[in-house]
Scaffold this motif. Structure first.
Motif, PDB file in Angstrom:
ATOM      1  N   UNK A 169      -7.093 -22.047 -15.171  1.00 31.45           N
ATOM      2  CA  UNK A 169      -5.816 -21.359 -15.159  1.00 31.45           C
ATOM      3  C   UNK A 169      -5.826 -20.237 -14.119  1.00 31.45           C
ATOM      4  N   UNK A 170      -6.915 -19.484 -14.067  1.00 34.49           N
ATOM      5  CA  UNK A 170      -7.033 -18.394 -13.094  1.00 34.49           C
ATOM      6  C   UNK A 170      -7.114 -18.950 -11.674  1.00 34.49           C
ATOM      7  N   UNK A 171      -7.788 -20.075 -11.496  1.00 35.74           N
ATOM      8  CA  UNK A 171      -7.872 -20.687 -10.173  1.00 35.74           C
ATOM      9  C   UNK A 171      -6.486 -21.149  -9.710  1.00 35.74           C
ATOM     10  N   UNK A 172      -5.695 -21.701 -10.624  1.00 32.23           N
ATOM     11  CA  UNK A 172      -4.330 -22.111 -10.283  1.00 32.23           C
ATOM     12  C   UNK A 172      -3.503 -20.900  -9.870  1.00 32.23           C
ATOM     13  N   UNK A 173      -3.735 -19.785 -10.549  1.00 28.39           N
ATOM     14  CA  UNK A 173      -3.060 -18.536 -10.201  1.00 28.39           C
ATOM     15  C   UNK A 173      -3.414 -18.114  -8.769  1.00 28.39           C
ATOM     16  N   UNK A 174      -4.704 -18.200  -8.412  1.00 26.76           N
ATOM     17  CA  UNK A 174      -5.136 -17.851  -7.060  1.00 26.76           C
ATOM     18  C   UNK A 174      -4.527 -18.753  -6.004  1.00 26.76           C
ATOM     19  N   UNK A 175      -4.436 -20.054  -6.299  1.00 21.57           N
ATOM     20  CA  UNK A 175      -3.835 -21.007  -5.360  1.00 21.57           C
ATOM     21  C   UNK A 175      -2.354 -20.695  -5.163  1.00 21.57           C
ATOM     22  N   UNK A 176      -1.673 -20.338  -6.260  1.00 20.64           N
ATOM     23  CA  UNK A 176      -0.261 -19.964  -6.151  1.00 20.64           C
ATOM     24  C   UNK A 176      -0.087 -18.772  -5.211  1.00 20.64           C
ATOM     25  N   UNK A 177      -0.911 -17.744  -5.395  1.00 22.35           N
ATOM     26  CA  UNK A 177      -0.811 -16.562  -4.547  1.00 22.35           C
ATOM     27  C   UNK A 177      -1.141 -16.874  -3.093  1.00 22.35           C
ATOM     28  N   UNK A 191      -6.245 -10.423  -4.273  1.00 25.19           N
ATOM     29  CA  UNK A 191      -5.939 -11.152  -5.504  1.00 25.19           C
ATOM     30  C   UNK A 191      -6.487 -12.576  -5.440  1.00 25.19           C
ATOM     31  N   UNK A 192      -6.273 -13.234  -4.302  1.00 25.16           N
ATOM     32  CA  UNK A 192      -6.772 -14.602  -4.132  1.00 25.16           C
ATOM     33  C   UNK A 192      -8.298 -14.631  -4.234  1.00 25.16           C
ATOM     34  N   UNK A 193      -8.966 -13.709  -3.548  1.00 24.31           N
ATOM     35  CA  UNK A 193     -10.432 -13.653  -3.565  1.00 24.31           C
ATOM     36  C   UNK A 193     -10.962 -13.406  -4.973  1.00 24.31           C
ATOM     37  N   UNK A 194     -10.401 -12.404  -5.658  1.00 23.79           N
ATOM     38  CA  UNK A 194     -10.856 -12.078  -7.013  1.00 23.79           C
ATOM     39  C   UNK A 194     -10.606 -13.240  -7.969  1.00 23.79           C
ATOM     40  N   UNK A 195      -9.467 -13.910  -7.827  1.00 21.64           N
ATOM     41  CA  UNK A 195      -9.140 -15.041  -8.708  1.00 21.64           C
ATOM     42  C   UNK A 195     -10.163 -16.163  -8.572  1.00 21.64           C
ATOM     43  N   UNK A 196     -10.538 -16.497  -7.330  1.00 24.43           N
ATOM     44  CA  UNK A 196     -11.501 -17.573  -7.123  1.00 24.43           C
ATOM     45  C   UNK A 196     -12.905 -17.175  -7.588  1.00 24.43           C
ATOM     46  N   UNK A 197     -13.300 -15.937  -7.335  1.00 22.69           N
ATOM     47  CA  UNK A 197     -14.607 -15.469  -7.790  1.00 22.69           C
ATOM     48  C   UNK A 197     -14.668 -15.474  -9.313  1.00 22.69           C
ATOM     49  N   UNK A 198     -13.595 -14.997  -9.953  1.00 22.97           N
ATOM     50  CA  UNK A 198     -13.546 -14.972 -11.410  1.00 22.97           C
ATOM     51  C   UNK A 198     -13.603 -16.381 -11.985  1.00 22.97           C
ATOM     52  N   UNK A 199     -12.894 -17.312 -11.364  1.00 22.67           N
ATOM     53  CA  UNK A 199     -12.885 -18.702 -11.832  1.00 22.67           C
ATOM     54  C   UNK A 199     -14.274 -19.319 -11.751  1.00 22.67           C
ATOM     55  N   UNK A 200     -14.935 -19.136 -10.604  1.00 22.45           N
ATOM     56  CA  UNK A 200     -16.282 -19.695 -10.413  1.00 22.45           C
ATOM     57  C   UNK A 200     -17.257 -19.100 -11.416  1.00 22.45           C
ATOM     58  N   UNK A 250      -7.342  -2.090  -9.759  1.00 25.00           N
ATOM     59  CA  UNK A 250      -6.037  -1.491  -9.509  1.00 25.00           C
ATOM     60  C   UNK A 250      -5.266  -2.233  -8.428  1.00 25.00           C
ATOM     61  N   UNK A 251      -5.961  -3.056  -7.637  1.00 17.10           N
ATOM     62  CA  UNK A 251      -5.304  -3.825  -6.578  1.00 17.10           C
ATOM     63  C   UNK A 251      -5.116  -5.284  -6.979  1.00 17.10           C
ATOM     64  N   UNK A 252      -6.132  -5.867  -7.602  1.00 15.27           N
ATOM     65  CA  UNK A 252      -6.106  -7.313  -7.828  1.00 15.27           C
ATOM     66  C   UNK A 252      -6.451  -7.745  -9.243  1.00 15.27           C
ATOM     67  N   UNK A 253      -6.845  -6.817 -10.116  1.00 16.32           N
ATOM     68  CA  UNK A 253      -7.316  -7.212 -11.433  1.00 16.32           C
ATOM     69  C   UNK A 253      -8.745  -7.725 -11.360  1.00 16.32           C
ATOM     70  N   UNK A 254      -9.319  -8.085 -12.506  1.00 16.70           N
ATOM     71  CA  UNK A 254     -10.655  -8.673 -12.524  1.00 16.70           C
ATOM     72  C   UNK A 254     -11.796  -7.679 -12.607  1.00 16.70           C
ATOM     73  N   UNK A 255     -11.500  -6.399 -12.865  1.00 16.55           N
ATOM     74  CA  UNK A 255     -12.571  -5.403 -12.946  1.00 16.55           C
ATOM     75  C   UNK A 255     -13.558  -5.670 -14.066  1.00 16.55           C
ATOM     76  N   UNK A 256     -13.089  -6.311 -15.129  1.00 18.39           N
ATOM     77  CA  UNK A 256     -13.964  -6.592 -16.270  1.00 18.39           C
ATOM     78  C   UNK A 256     -15.110  -7.522 -15.938  1.00 18.39           C
ATOM     79  N   UNK A 278      -6.120 -10.708 -17.478  1.00 22.54           N
ATOM     80  CA  UNK A 278      -4.840 -10.208 -17.975  1.00 22.54           C
ATOM     81  C   UNK A 278      -3.989  -9.599 -16.862  1.00 22.54           C
ATOM     82  N   UNK A 279      -4.595  -8.764 -16.021  1.00 25.43           N
ATOM     83  CA  UNK A 279      -3.853  -8.141 -14.932  1.00 25.43           C
ATOM     84  C   UNK A 279      -3.232  -9.171 -14.012  1.00 25.43           C
ATOM     85  N   UNK A 280      -3.950 -10.254 -13.759  1.00 27.36           N
ATOM     86  CA  UNK A 280      -3.447 -11.332 -12.911  1.00 27.36           C
ATOM     87  C   UNK A 280      -2.251 -12.020 -13.560  1.00 27.36           C
TER      88      UNK A 280
END
Length: 255
Positions: free
Chosen positions: A113-121, A236-245, A27-33, A157-159
């Motif tokens: 793509x998700x990592x690029x999203x995290x870098x943008x944020x 959001x940044x943390x979840x994006x990098x964890x999801x990417x890895x 609900x805050x950053x996405x990536x719950x899946x 998707x949420x990201x």
């Protein structure tokens, strides 16, 4: 051991708390899946049962967060209705298409793509609580693509909704988060309706996890509004990098 719905009671309890934590984070950053899907697989659900059941329980989380944001005045349903319908229909089309198209190439490209999203944020000065100019046509095209993607594949998707809302719709980060949850509920609902007739959905387990999702998402939405960009952006940044890895490890290194 005492069993419910064919699963040990302790496993069910763990899945409930996993869903609660996932709902809070999502609900805050996405990536719950990335939390609930591995948990369902470890519990013994098949891949198809996992995907179907995950959509069921996550729809309650996105509904809970969207409902909270709506009650606080961050969502205008009348203005959002056309976009809700767009992402619903495209998600349904994606859910049908995934049965006929190979997703291997997408799995390998997605983590970058998700990592690029995290870098943008992390570095973009646009990620704040100020509204900006919108680009309506590009935003609608992005909604179509993301809606289809969620039914077709799903992770992040949420990201992607957040990014489109900030960059193209011109919303500030809090409004973007609220709208993203609304659109995510619509895409989840479309997938649930298609999966419901597939025979792969574990309704009992899904509804128990749905309760955890509902509670966790409501708590997360409250936290997001209380602390705003101070908690949303770093999470959001943390979840994006964890999801990417995680995706790089699973789909490129191991796969």
């Amino acid at each position: 051991m005492f069993e419910v719905f064919g699963f040990d009671i302790y496993i069910i309890a763990c899945l409930f708390f996993v869903a609660l934590i996932a709902g809070f984070i999502d609900s805050i950053a996405g990536g719950g899946g990335m939390i609930t899907i591995p948990s369902l697989l470890l519990a013994g659900a098949s891949p198809l049962e996992t995907l179907a059941t995950n959509k069921l329980q996550s729809s309650f989380g996105s509904f809970s967060a969207a409902r909270y944001f709506y009650n606080k005045g961050y969502i205008n349903l009348k203005e959002s209705l056309p976009n809700i319908i767009i992402v619903f229909l495209l998600s349904g089309a994606g859910t049908i298409s995934v049965q006929f198209i190979d997703t291997n190439a997408l799995q390998k490209f997605l983590p970058f793509l998700i990592m690029a999203f995290g870098i943008y944020f992390l570095f973009s000065p646009q990620v704040n609580n100020e509204d900006r100019a919108s680009h309506k046509r590009l935003f609608i095209l992005a909604l179509c693509a993301i809606g289809f993607y969620d039914g077709f594949f799903g992770p992040g998707t949420g990201s992607f909704f957040l990014l489109a809302l900030i960059m193209l719709a011109g919303f500030n980060i809090t409004k973007s988060l609220a709208q993203a949850k609304l659109y995510n509920f619509s895409t989840n609902l479309a997938s649930v309706l298609f999966f419901a007739f597939s025979g792969n959905m574990l309704f009992g387990i899904g509804l128990i996890m749905a309760l955890g999702q509902f509670i966790g998402a409501n708590l997360g939405a409250k936290m997001a509004l209380k602390y705003g960009v101070k908690i949303i952006k770093p999470l959001i940044v943390l979840v994006s990098f964890i999801m990417s890895i995680k995706l790089i490890y699973e789909n490129i290194i191991v796969g």
